[in-house]
Design a protein around this motif. Structure first.
Motif, PDB file in Angstrom:
ATOM      1  N   GLY A   1      14.569 -18.477  25.070  1.00  0.00           N
ATOM      2  CA  GLY A   1      13.473 -18.510  24.301  1.00  0.00           C
ATOM      3  C   GLY A   1      12.010 -18.994  25.114  1.00  0.00           C
ATOM      4  O   GLY A   1      11.912 -19.923  25.147  1.00  0.00           O
TER       5      GLY A   1
ATOM      6  N   ASN B   1      15.036 -13.710  26.230  1.00  0.00           N
ATOM      7  CA  ASN B   1      14.125 -13.848  24.949  1.00  0.00           C
ATOM      8  C   ASN B   1      14.604 -12.444  24.281  1.00  0.00           C
ATOM      9  O   ASN B   1      15.120 -11.506  24.849  1.00  0.00           O
TER      10      ASN B   1
ATOM     11  N   ALA C   1      14.898 -21.770  21.698  1.00  0.00           N
ATOM     12  CA  ALA C   1      14.606 -20.704  20.636  1.00  0.00           C
ATOM     13  C   ALA C   1      14.356 -21.130  19.291  1.00  0.00           C
ATOM     14  O   ALA C   1      14.838 -22.230  19.143  1.00  0.00           O
TER      15      ALA C   1
END
Length: 340
Positions: free
Chosen positions: A171, A194, A223
């Motif tokens: 993330g 990601n 995330a």
């Protein structure tokens, strides 16, 4: 999404819509005491009961509610939305909103906001603190000294060096990027996974969480929560991280398969973990409570006086702007239902 400078209390008092009728603002779940007090005094907000009286309250008052203020720990599900037929905005205190049914809100034209940016630094600081503590085992060493074991048993075992470690970040948003920037000062080799590759990122991109975990010493989870990331860090990712690997989670407990994490920490399948979040907060797996290779925090990533004040101010700004103009300052979902 519009990013705005968080207002001060004087600004909020000046812009607070005095014409809003009592009962149109509803607090759902516990909130920071000063925020709850402001909601009650300036907007005559009621608090949704949690016991048997909840159904009666909603039947009597539900149709009058146009805005809800809640937090990422409570949220608003589809059932509550159905009981609030004129709800136009769900205002979150905090960056997380995974407990709210965002897709249903979008379908109904209900706006959703959160408080981004203002907590980025503190959550990133927390991630670095957890990483250092977990690898160097400072909390465990502190307990060792307090128990009088240093004098009776000698020195603690050697721990793991932080500087120069290979760190993977799941993330690379605002918080993930802030974590990466801090890690650069430790001369860490940084990679990330990601949903989409970040253009012009200076860090190595891994095409999957498993591949990222297999290539690093420390895996940091930053995330967003929600159904889309539930158990993104599953057993396969944790096993790829391996017996010499460490997990740091400052995201949401739901992102990690907690049962697999506990089993691997107990069996030697992971070297350690630093956790600020858990699956069923405030409950923490019993096996972790006595483990010296785990650092446990009670979801305090944004828990500083300055950051919580900024979060409160931005929450109130979102509410004031919606009730005055039908718009949200930091919208996750733009409102489309007409303001009553």
């Amino acid at each position: 999404m519009t990013n705005a400078t968080a207002p001060g209390r004087d600004d909020l008092k000046a812009t607070a819509p005095q014409r809003v009728a009592a009962g149109t603002v509803l607090q759902v779940g516990p909130l920071k005491p000063s925020l709850a007090a402001t909601l009650a005094s300036e907007w005559s907000a009621a608090t949704l009961p949690t016991g048997p009286e909840r159904a009666g309250f909603l039947a009597e008052h539900g149709s009058a509610v146009t805005a809800v203020v809640t937090s990422g720990r409570t949220g608003v599900d589809a059932g509550l939305m159905a009981a609030l037929p004129h709800l136009g905005a769900i205002v979150h205190f905090g960056v997380g909103y995974d407990t709210t049914d965002v897709e249903r809100a979008r379908e109904l034209g209900i706006g959703v906001s959160n408080t981004p940016d203002v907590l980025t630094d503190c959550v990133a600081d927390t991630a670095i603190g957890l990483l250092i503590d977990t690898l160097r085992q400072f909390s465990a060493a502190d307990r060792y000294v307090r128990a009088g074991r240093w004098a009776s048993e000698g020195n603690v075992p050697l721990s793991r060096k932080v500087s120069g470690s290979r760190v993977g970040i799941i993330g690379l948003g605002r918080i993930g990027s802030a974590i990466a920037t801090r890690l650069e000062a430790f001369h860490c080799e940084i990679a990330y996974f990601n949903r989409n590759q970040v253009p012009d990122s200076p860090y190595r991109y891994a095409p999957s969480a498993v591949e990222l975990a297999a290539s690093v010493d420390v895996l940091v989870v930053a995330a967003a929560g929600g159904a889309g990331t539930r158990h993104l860090v599953g057993r396969d990712v944790l096993e790829a991280l391996g017996p010499d690997g460490y997990l740091i989670n400052v995201a949401r407990g739901s992102v990690v398969d907690e049962q697999a994490l506990v089993e691997l920490l107990g069996s030697g399948g992971l070297a350690g973990a630093g956790l600020d979040v858990f699956t069923a907060e405030p409950e923490v797996p019993t096996a972790l409570l006595t483990a010296d290779n785990v650092v446990l925090l009670p979801h305090v990533g944004s828990g500083t006086v300055q950051t919580r004040a900024a979060m409160e101010a931005l929450t109130l700004r979102n509410l004031a702007d919606y009730l005055e103009s039908g718009a949200l300052t930091t919208a996750v979902v733009e409102p489309h239902r007409a303001v009553r």
